[in-house]
Design an enzyme around this catalytic site. Structure first.
Site, PDB file in Angstrom:
ATOM      1  N   LYS A 202      17.709 -16.947  16.141  1.00 12.61           N
ATOM      2  CA  LYS A 202      18.964 -16.518  16.757  1.00 12.61           C
ATOM      3  C   LYS A 202      20.022 -16.452  15.665  1.00 12.61           C
ATOM      4  CE  LYS A 202      22.296 -17.593  20.420  1.00 12.61           C
ATOM      5  NZ  LYS A 202      22.641 -18.541  21.507  1.00 12.61           N
ATOM      6  N   GLU A 239      11.708 -20.486  11.222  1.00 15.12           N
ATOM      7  CA  GLU A 239      12.175 -21.150  12.437  1.00 15.12           C
ATOM      8  C   GLU A 239      11.188 -20.951  13.597  1.00 15.12           C
ATOM      9  OE1 GLU A 239      14.669 -23.085  13.175  1.00 15.12           O
ATOM     10  OE2 GLU A 239      16.320 -22.762  11.768  1.00 15.12           O
ATOM     11  N   LYS A 254      16.755 -12.874  18.404  1.00 14.07           N
ATOM     12  CA  LYS A 254      18.011 -12.453  19.037  1.00 14.07           C
ATOM     13  C   LYS A 254      19.088 -12.325  17.966  1.00 14.07           C
ATOM     14  CE  LYS A 254      21.412 -14.035  22.459  1.00 14.07           C
ATOM     15  NZ  LYS A 254      21.797 -15.127  23.383  1.00 14.07           N
TER      16      LYS A 254
END
Length: 334
Positions: A202, A239, A254
């Site tokens: 993100k 991640e 995202k």
């Protein structure tokens, strides 16, 4: 000497593009309604839906309009709904996020009861909508987000959302260890079947702007100390792999369109499903350009979702989910 054999191409890829039927038959990427998830906003205290000005066609729902929208979503055969709550009152700890009578948990109970047998009810597990400072976690005495204190709140949220009937918890806060912590507490308290969707990659994006209107964000400053730097490609994959190692059931990239390279990397490496979120700014840009007559709205929507799917997303969260599902059922995707 007849040179027609050498002057005319033998390999003609255009043969397979000649008609709509040929293009459909040879399409490499296909869209399916079940691969779409609709984000929904429910605001406490509303008697009727409130339009979100920066996201034309999207609203903050009242309880009544939420019920109607849930029924529409179920009829569309999309894959699920992702719920966000907008409370009337906020505090430093985001207490409303864990209140069983809080707006998000009550909305989750409604959704689970009304469409839980036909769609996957999913909930945003993050504190930003509920804190008076707008950050995704608890702040320490220096005004910085305290990662480990935030994990304690996330665990409390996980139990509240699971009890309300959420089937997938969307861990969107980007705290280190959030997957492992919530998985442990869910298993310990009898919710081993509740799945975790990790918002793994993100990014700290400018494209979240309209979303902040949608949730009435109180944020001052930025979230760059915990969301990813837009220039970091390898870190996004790292991640995601960390979250997989901590037992994430699904990983997320995202935003979507500006990070198709990261999405492709994650899809190539991930042993679990990979989802993408077509965020509010991506939605707003297409709607605004179309409203000005600068682009063909429907084609732009289809192209954007197709590109996300082509890059490797198994499912896409998009505010066009219901409209797009209708086009898919009508065969309007070529």
């Amino acid at each position: 000497m007849n040179n027609s054999a050498t002057s005319s191409p033998v390999v003609r890829p255009r043969r397979l593009r000649e008609t709509a039927a040929l293009r459909r038959a040879t399409a490499e990427t296909r869209l399916h309604a079940a691969d779409l998830v609709l984000p929904m906003f429910v605001r406490e205290g509303l008697s009727e839906p409130a339009p979100i000005l920066s996201m034309p066609g999207v609203v903050q729902h009242s309880t009544d309009s939420f019920r109607r929208a849930l029924a529409e979503a179920a009829e569309s055969s999309i894959g699920g709904v992702m719920l966000f709550g907008v409370p009337e009152h906020r505090d430093a700890l985001g207490s409303g996020a864990t209140d069983p009578q809080g707006v998000l948990n009550m909305a989750t109970e409604i959704a689970a009861a009304e469409i839980g047998d036909s769609l996957v009810v999913q909930t945003d597990l993050c504190l930003d909508e509920f804190t008076d400072h707008g950050h995704c976690g608890v702040l320490n005495d220096r005004g910085q987000v305290d990662n480990d204190a935030t994990l304690e709140r996330y665990c409390e949220m996980a139990l509240a959302q699971a009890a309300a009937g959420s089937r997938i918890l969307g861990l969107s806060g980007m705290m280190d260890g959030q997957v492992a912590a919530t998985r442990a507490v869910l298993d310990e308290h009898g919710y081993p079947d509740v799945a975790l969707l990790a918002y793994s990659a993100k990014y700290a994006s400018a494209l979240y702007g309209p979303f902040r209107e949608a949730v009435d964000s109180q944020l001052v400053g930025n979230r760059r100390s915990y969301q990813l730097d837009p220039g970091n490609r390898r870190e996004g994959l790292r991640e995601a792999l960390i979250d997989v190692s901590e037992a994430a059931d699904i990983v997320m990239v995202k935003p979507a369109l500006s990070y198709l390279d990261v999405l492709s990397d994650v899809a190539a490496a991930s042993p679990v499903p990979v989802w993408a979120y077509q965020v509010s700014g991506e939605y707003a840009m297409i709607e605004a350009a179309a409203a000005n007559g600068w682009i063909d709205r429907d084609r732009a929507i289809l192209e954007s979702i197709t590109s996300i799917t082509r890059a490797g997303a198994d499912t896409t969260l998009t505010y066009w989910a219901i409209e797009l599902a209708a086009w898919i059922h009508e065969g309007r995707t070529a």
